[in-house]
Design an enzyme around this catalytic site. Structure first.
Site, PDB file in Angstrom:
ATOM      1  N   GLU A  14       0.867  -1.343  -0.007  1.00 48.43           N
ATOM      2  CA  GLU A  14      -0.028   0.141   0.215  1.00 48.43           C
ATOM      3  C   GLU A  14       0.884   1.248   0.031  1.00 48.43           C
ATOM      4  O   GLU A  14       0.777   2.270   0.701  1.00 48.43           O
ATOM      5  CB  GLU A  14      -1.123   0.182   1.407  1.00 48.43           C
ATOM      6  CG  GLU A  14      -1.898  -1.204   1.183  1.00 48.43           C
ATOM      7  CD  GLU A  14      -3.011  -1.006   2.157  1.00 48.43           C
ATOM      8  OE1 GLU A  14      -2.559  -0.539   3.472  1.00 48.43           O
ATOM      9  OE2 GLU A  14      -4.093  -1.746   1.909  1.00 48.43           O
ATOM     10  N   ASP A  43      -8.260  -9.163   4.148  1.00 49.69           N
ATOM     11  CA  ASP A  43      -7.950  -8.042   5.159  1.00 49.69           C
ATOM     12  C   ASP A  43      -8.862  -7.767   6.236  1.00 49.69           C
ATOM     13  O   ASP A  43      -9.766  -6.804   6.175  1.00 49.69           O
ATOM     14  CB  ASP A  43      -7.935  -6.647   4.023  1.00 49.69           C
ATOM     15  CG  ASP A  43      -7.450  -5.372   5.029  1.00 49.69           C
ATOM     16  OD1 ASP A  43      -6.873  -5.634   6.089  1.00 49.69           O
ATOM     17  OD2 ASP A  43      -7.110  -4.431   4.422  1.00 49.69           O
ATOM     18  N   GLU A  92     -12.449  -2.059  12.309  1.00 49.57           N
ATOM     19  CA  GLU A  92     -12.277  -1.248  10.977  1.00 49.57           C
ATOM     20  C   GLU A  92     -13.527  -1.590  10.228  1.00 49.57           C
ATOM     21  O   GLU A  92     -14.105  -1.033   9.535  1.00 49.57           O
ATOM     22  CB  GLU A  92     -11.030  -1.399  10.393  1.00 49.57           C
ATOM     23  CG  GLU A  92     -10.971  -0.841   9.116  1.00 49.57           C
ATOM     24  CD  GLU A  92      -9.686  -1.082   8.428  1.00 49.57           C
ATOM     25  OE1 GLU A  92      -8.860  -1.520   8.925  1.00 49.57           O
ATOM     26  OE2 GLU A  92      -9.626  -0.621   7.172  1.00 49.57           O
TER      27      GLU A  92
HETATM   28  C1  BDP Z   1      -6.112  -2.079   5.930  1.00 52.66           C
HETATM   29  C2  BDP Z   1      -6.395  -0.644   6.685  1.00 52.66           C
HETATM   30  C3  BDP Z   1      -5.230   0.320   6.544  1.00 52.66           C
HETATM   31  C4  BDP Z   1      -4.122  -0.357   6.993  1.00 52.66           C
HETATM   32  C5  BDP Z   1      -3.813  -1.891   6.485  1.00 52.66           C
HETATM   33  C6  BDP Z   1      -2.629  -2.549   6.961  1.00 52.66           C
HETATM   34  O1  BDP Z   1      -7.347  -0.061   5.741  1.00 52.66           O
HETATM   35  O2  BDP Z   1      -5.410   1.328   6.944  1.00 52.66           O
HETATM   36  O3  BDP Z   1      -2.845   0.457   6.837  1.00 52.66           O
HETATM   37  O4  BDP Z   1      -4.925  -2.505   6.516  1.00 52.66           O
HETATM   38  O5  BDP Z   1      -2.742  -3.359   7.782  1.00 52.66           O
HETATM   39  O6  BDP Z   1      -7.138  -2.869   6.641  1.00 52.66           O
HETATM   40  O7  BDP Z   1      -1.508  -2.363   6.629  1.00 52.66           O
END
Ligand code: BDP
Length: 707
Positions: A295, A369, A397
């Site tokens: 990401e 996720d 979340e």
């Molecule tokens: C996702 C979240 C994000 C996190 C990412 C992670 O939306 O904010 O940075 O996971 O685990 O679920 O790195």
């Protein structure tokens, strides 16, 4: 007179409200209600002996004195005389537990029909854990005349991951801002830090990553390291090690190096020097947690190097000080034309055996996720030469965020108990992550993405505390059941009134399934709002990255719905062992809770209930809503036994939860109906609005989307 009366009443009620703000978590130490038990305790516990005089035993002393004072409503003294004491904490290198952190608790009857309680451990931290456990036994009003406990942790690393930023915003935080006030540290020590450490120690949590995985290099500057040191010094006597997230590009950002290539000797030297600086300040610093090449985070692949090159470079830097590197496997790339499910496994499995001894790979519980329900991550157990940690998300979340009551222990247990078959039967996920299956692995653990903020009650929703609690208790003992943990937590948090315990248990134990049903039933996943992940958005298709769009995950069309991950689709199933594949490969026998996770099936697909898929989807969504109504009814039944403050908070939150559950049901079904072209079942509650209405809803300031 009347006025004074009103004033006194409101003062009294104010005090009552304040007392039950939730700040004290599960450590309220209110007087024992059951008179028989209270007398037993008062009769037998009068004088306490504590061997050892370390800072940890000073904490133990004050916890025991305060705890017993509250629970027994009498002053308890500490004695230096072993013989006269009736509660004894002894350091004993020959305790039954072979763990450095473990403890034994035994009670022995004397001639005069009184008994003594002995708590022993190899180290003072074991005594502290034993002390907290003893207080837990009392809070649960269990008899102490025949205690015989040997307790040692199932997992060696039991660690919270805070996604807290240095400006105190929290990524995916729903309980206020960060408790870590970097601006006033190191000079100002907030009482919160101490209470945070106490709470963690009381449930066996022994590590904390203070900073967000989307890391900021500033934390590695000298002035910030001094702030970290202040926290580390505070947490040490509670058995808690401090860890930081390492931004891979830190050498460039902080010291203008030309590269962060892990094979470059200048870069290696930079990290070695940084590690030296940290360990001079914090000799027991735990190590680094790293999110790399995921990401948008920098990582070794920016330089054509592998994850093991990156992890090993950092591992070398901390190895002289016994530090560890926790390297995350949460990687996926939209430029690779591959199912997101498969990418972590594809990238990491070939690296098995390449990592240095002090590296652990941290894998999320599921392959996508932190979705409401996912099958276990296929990487867990697939790298026998590499120690692995499982990461779960305590902050909700994807699980209703600040307003939904969702007790997560059943979800953790579901994953831990699943058989991966990596070494034949009895290869549960728990046995992999606790090191039983691959005995040569020295390290093991579990991470929980923290749900803690500076809200007065720490976690926002009064019931969210239960997820923090459950994480600690389960990582200490993976065999505990969700029900056992819930019962303990309820008694310690709300009191021991039998009637309300039963109702609250029911609420908690059904809450996870209910949430899955009204959000993502039958294997649906990732169909929530873009970015903020709030509310339903199954039509979402506006991101340029396909793998962030809900339509990528449910693939609804006129033929049916679901993601085909079988051999005729992306074949992600092939990443599991044969036995697991057999369980899930055939859409007519696949466990229905994962059906749409692995199969694209027709709207008329026959379900076990005898309904077709469309009708089943409708009924399951509605069942979830109905269960929330039941949760509301159960909560109302507790009214006379719960303090007004928390009662009303939860009452209001359940109303929001019901409204949002209905919203999920109505929005998702109306949208999916545009493909199924089938009517709602007879007598089904019809949505009050049309699809356009749900599609027009906007939430620009939904919480948790911090930067
Ligand atoms: C996702 C979240 C994000 C996190 C990412 C992670 O939306 O904010 O940075 O996971 O685990 O679920 O790195």
């Amino acid at each position: 007179m009347k006025l004074i009366g009103i004033l006194i009443c409101s003062l009294l009620s104010f005090q009552f409200t304040y007392a039950e703000s939730g700040y004290q978590l599960w450590l309220r130490y209110h007087q024992i209600r059951n008179q028989k038990i209270l007398i037993e305790y008062q009769h037998n516990i009068r004088l306490v002996y504590i061997e050892s005089s370390s800072p940890t035993s000073a904490i133990l002393k004050s916890e025991i004195v305060n705890g017993l004072k509250g629970l027994l409503n009498k002053k308890i003294s500490i004695t230096k005389n072993k013989v006269e004491a009736d509660l004894l904490f002894n350091i004993n290198t020959k305790t039954a537990t072979n763990s450095e952190e473990g403890f034994d608790i035994h009670s022995i009857k004397n001639k005069d029909n009184k008994f003594k309680v002995y708590i022993s451990a190899k180290k003072d931290i074991g005594l502290l854990y034993g002390g907290f456990h003893f207080l837990r036994i009392l809070q649960n009003e269990q008899s102490i005349d025949t205690i015989n406990i040997n307790s040692s942790p199932s997992l060696s690393i039991r660690i919270l991951n805070h996604w807290d930023n240095l400006n105190r915003s929290i990524e995916r935080g729903y309980a206020g801002i960060s408790i870590f006030n970097w601006h006033t540290l190191p000079d100002y020590i907030d009482q919160r830090y101490i209470d945070y450490a106490r709470a963690n120690a009381s449930i066996g949590i022994n590590g904390t990553v203070l900073t967000n995985v989307n890391a900021n290099a500033t934390i590695l500057t000298t002035s910030y390291l001094l702030k970290v040191k202040a926290l580390a010094d505070l947490f040490r006597p509670y058995g808690i090690k401090v860890y930081l997230t390492a931004r891979f590009s830190a050498p460039i950002e902080l010291d203008k190096l030309k590269t962060a290539d892990p094979l470059n000797s200048e870069v290696q030297r930079w990290w070695k020097n940084k590690a030296k600086e940290i360990y001079e300040l914090i000799p027991d610093f735990g190590g680094f947690l790293v999110k790399a090449n995921s990401e948008g985070q920098p990582g070794p692949q920016n330089y054509g190097r592998s994850h093991s090159d990156g992890a090993n470079m950092l591992a070398d830097a901390v190895a002289p000080y016994h530090g560890i590197i926790i390297w995350r496997a949460f990687v996926y790339n939209n430029e690779i034309a591959e199912d997101r499910f498969k990418q972590a496994y594809n990238e990491f499995k070939p690296l098995d055996g390449n990592f240095k001894k002090n590296v652990l790979i941290q894998v999320k519980n599921g392959p996508i996720d932190f979705q409401p329900r996912e099958p276990f991550h296929p990487l867990i157990g697939a790298m026998p030469k590499t120690p692995m940690m499982m990461e779960v998300q305590l902050t909700q979340e994807y699980l209703g965020q600040a307003t939904h009551l969702v007790y997560e222990a059943p979800m953790f247990k579901e994953i831990l108990q699943t058989d991966s078959y990596v070494k034949g039967t009895n290869s549960s996920i728990a046995s992999i992550i606790n090191g039983d299956l691959f005995e040569h692995q020295q390290m093991n653990g579990m991470s929980g993405v923290a749900n803690i903020g500076n809200d007065i009650n720490w976690c926002g929703h009064p019931f969210a505390q239960a997820n923090w609690y459950a994480f600690g208790r389960l990582t200490w003992n993976t065999n505990l059941t969700s029900e056992e943990i819930a019962t303990e937590w309820i008694k310690q948090t709300f009191g021991t009134q039998q009637e309300s315990i039963k109702s609250i248990q029911k609420i908690m134990l059904g809450s996870y399934e209910s949430m899955v049903e009204y959000m993502t039933p039958l294997g649906l996943h990732h169909i929530m709002g873009n970015g903020n992940h709030y509310g339903p958005l199954p039509w979402g298709n506006s991101f340029s990255r396909a793998d962030w769009n809900p339509v990528y995950y449910h693939k609804a069309d006129s033929l049916g719905i679901g993601f085909n991950r079988t051999s005729s689709g992306t074949n992600a199933l092939s990443q599991y062992n044969k036995e697991v594949q057999i369980k899930w490969a055939d859409s007519s026998t696949c466990d229905e809770k994962y059906l749409l996770f692995f199969h694209h099936v027709s709207w008329n697909h026959p379900m076990k209930s005898g309904r077709n898929l469309w009708n089943e989807l409708c009924y399951t969504y509605n069942d979830g809503v109905e269960r929330v109504k039941e949760m509301e009814r159960l909560w109302i039944s507790t009214k006379n036994n719960i303090d007004g403050d928390r009662y009303h908070q939860v009452e209001q939150l359940l109303k929001i939860q019901l409204k949002e559950a209905e919203w999920w049901r109505d929005a998702c079904l109306l949208y999916f109906q545009t493909f199924s072209k089938q009517p709602f079942p007879k007598n089904f509650p019809l949505p009050p609005h049309d699809l356009n209405y749900y599609q027009s809803l906007q939430f620009p300031y939904a919480p948790g989307n911090a930067q």
